[in-house]
Design an enzyme around this catalytic site. Structure first.
Site, short mmCIF file in Angstrom:
data_model
loop_
_atom_site.label_atom_id
_atom_site.label_comp_id
_atom_site.label_asym_id
_atom_site.label_seq_id
_atom_site.Cartn_x
_atom_site.Cartn_y
_atom_site.Cartn_z
N ASN A 1 0.83 -1.20 0.00
CA ASN A 1 0.00 0.00 0.00
C ASN A 1 0.87 1.26 0.00
O ASN A 1 2.09 1.19 -0.16
CB ASN A 1 -0.93 -0.01 1.22
CG ASN A 1 -0.17 -0.03 2.53
OD1 ASN A 1 1.05 -0.12 2.55
ND2 ASN A 1 -0.89 0.07 3.63
N GLY A 2 0.22 2.41 0.20
CA GLY A 2 0.93 3.67 0.12
C GLY A 2 1.36 4.25 1.44
O GLY A 2 1.99 5.31 1.47
N ASP A 3 1.02 3.58 2.56
CA ASP A 3 1.41 4.11 3.87
C ASP A 3 1.71 2.94 4.79
O ASP A 3 2.04 1.86 4.31
CB ASP A 3 0.31 5.03 4.41
CG ASP A 3 0.85 6.12 5.33
OD1 ASP A 3 1.85 5.87 6.02
OD2 ASP A 3 0.27 7.21 5.38
N ASP A 4 1.58 3.13 6.10
CA ASP A 4 1.99 2.10 7.04
C ASP A 4 1.24 0.78 6.80
O ASP A 4 0.04 0.77 6.55
CB ASP A 4 1.75 2.57 8.47
CG ASP A 4 2.59 3.80 8.81
OD1 ASP A 4 3.78 3.83 8.45
OD2 ASP A 4 2.05 4.73 9.44
N THR B 1 5.67 -0.89 1.29
CA THR B 1 5.12 0.45 1.28
C THR B 1 6.22 1.45 0.95
O THR B 1 7.31 1.37 1.49
CB THR B 1 4.49 0.82 2.63
OG1 THR B 1 4.16 2.22 2.62
CG2 THR B 1 5.43 0.56 3.78
#
Length: 459
Positions: free
Chosen positions: A233-236, A267
């Protein structure tokens, strides 16, 4: 029970949770007029089906089955003693119309929407004050169609904070399993003020450049187990929270007794496992093992700031492999914004009893940046049996921290060069004593989990 390790209690609890609870009553969403063509809006069908099933809550519970098809819908709520089950070819699709995601009050532990003052959009699937709730399937899919929301975010045209895919509040006995979550507008799975939560065998996918698409976010929740998941994904990947500044301090509901195992994550905008930065209610008794973090910005991260208050303590992270990670370990004492100007600047967080051991990494940019707060040193930061192949000539940068290390390559910063075996301050994952010593294990390989990965490394 006082002397029993919390991790063994948590593990026992996880084993008792199951997505395969028998429900004597079952209906299919098509019985309520739903059309799986990806075009027809089925919000009313989901709402009506669940309203009907509520009559069976005290009769053994019920199941709502979603068959193969593309089921477009706006936000809908769940009930207690319910199983929402998806066929392997079923896709629940979030409506691209923001009016189908109603605006609701902010969380009391945040005081406002996380992105914008005021309200926030309700999650696609939500529930409050529930018990015995299961969201599962044969790896069916829940797709939030987040690209529209990400565009609004980047263009600064949102009126309220973006919605999650799943948010359950004040709920207990929750299982989320065997599903794929895609393209969430904001965070994916958000249990908040919950207890006894199991998230397992879940895949979470979003573009690596998607904003704030956190994977699993236990927030002011206890007895949470997250295992056997793949998250890109794009974050944590996994992030533990517990409220924001004065609102989290006042609400005073910590996150504790959390077990995380066998997670593979990627990520470019966050970390494999993160604590905070909203941690004002406190975070403690966290055990994370078997983490494989690849192609990521950070591996392990703690984020906080003056004004947060609260604590992050009694954290045990072990058996971690990393490949192509820009920074393996980062602790930041001055991170993030504040909800408003009413926070107490003297509310300093306590960061202590953090043990990180049995870690191996290749293609690592920087081993770690560990920064406390002036007048608030972070203490008992323990590194053991950590071996990183680091590209930077300055692998460690440490300030305002205290701790210990043993068998760390490259050699850890000066603040951590005492020996854990000789000083009784390293947390070993035991609830009965946060100051108990456990001598580091010296092995030819970091763990069985890491053996295949170690074959790639040459230290």
């Amino acid at each position: 029970m006082v002397e029993t390790q919390w991790s063994s209690v948590s593990g026992l609890y996880c084993n008792k949770m199951s997505p395969n609870v028998y429900r004597p009553h079952s209906v299919t969403i098509t019985e309520f007029g739903a059309v799986g063509d990806g075009v027809t809006l089925n919000t009313k069908a989901f709402q009506n089906a669940i309203f009907y099933l509520n009559s069976f809550a005290d009769k053994g519970g019920a199941q709502l089955f979603v068959p193969a098809g593309k089921w477009l819908t706006g936000s809908f709520g769940l009930i207690s003693h319910l199983t929402l089950s998806l066929d392997k070819d079923a896709v629940i699709i979030g409506s691209p119309d923001s009016s189908d995601w109603p605006a609701v009050d902010p969380l009391p532990s945040y005081g406002r929407g996380r992105e914008l003052p005021g309200k926030r959009h309700q999650s696609l699937i939500f529930g409050s004050y529930l018990t015995d709730v299961i969201i599962t399937g044969a790896n069916g899919t829940i797709d939030g169609q987040g690209a529209t929301w990400w565009g609004w975010f980047h263009n600064h045209t949102l009126n309220y904070t973006r919605p999650h895919l799943v948010e359950l509040m004040y709920s207990t006995n929750v299982v989320i399993s065997n599903l794929t979550f895609k393209n969430s507008p904001f965070w994916n799975i958000h249990p908040v003020y919950c207890s006894q939560v199991l998230v397992q065998h879940v895949t979470i996918l979003a573009p690596l450049n998607s904003p704030n698409t956190d994977g699993v976010n236990p927030d002011s929740s206890t007895n949470v187990c997250i295992n056997n998941c793949y998250i890109r994904n794009g974050d944590d990947v996994i992030v533990i929270k517990s409220g924001w500044d004065e609102y989290g301090i006042s609400f005073a509901k910590p996150s504790s007794n959390i077990s995380i195992s066998n997670i593979t994550g990627e990520t470019r905008g966050g970390a494999g496992i993160t604590f905070g930065s909203e941690m004002s209610g406190g975070i403690s008794e966290v055990r994370a093992e078997g983490l494989h973090i690849v192609n990521s910005l950070h591996g392990i991260r703690i984020k906080t700031a003056p004004g947060r208050g609260g604590y992050v303590k009694n954290v045990y992270i072990a058996d971690v492999s990393m490949d192509n990670v820009s920074m393996a370990i980062r602790i930041t004492g001055n991170y993030g914004e504040h909800p408003d100007d009413k926070y107490d600047r003297n509310a300093l967080p306590m960061i202590s009893n953090i043990t990180i051991k049995n870690v191996v990494g290749i293609n690592i940019g920087v081993a770690g940046i560990l920064e406390g707060i002036q007048g608030d040193n972070f203490s008992s930061i323990c590194l053991s049996n950590v071996s990183l192949s680091v590209q930077s000539p300055d692998p460690w940068n440490c300030s305002l921290i205290e701790g210990y290390s043993n068998s760390v390559i490259p050699e850890s910063c000066e603040q951590l060069r005492s020996n854990c075996r000789q000083t009784p301050v390293c947390y070993d994952g035991s609830a009965s004593s946060g100051m108990h010593v456990q001598a580091p294990r010296h092995k030819s390989s970091t763990s069985q989990f890491l053996n295949p990965f170690l074959k790639l490394a040459s230290f």
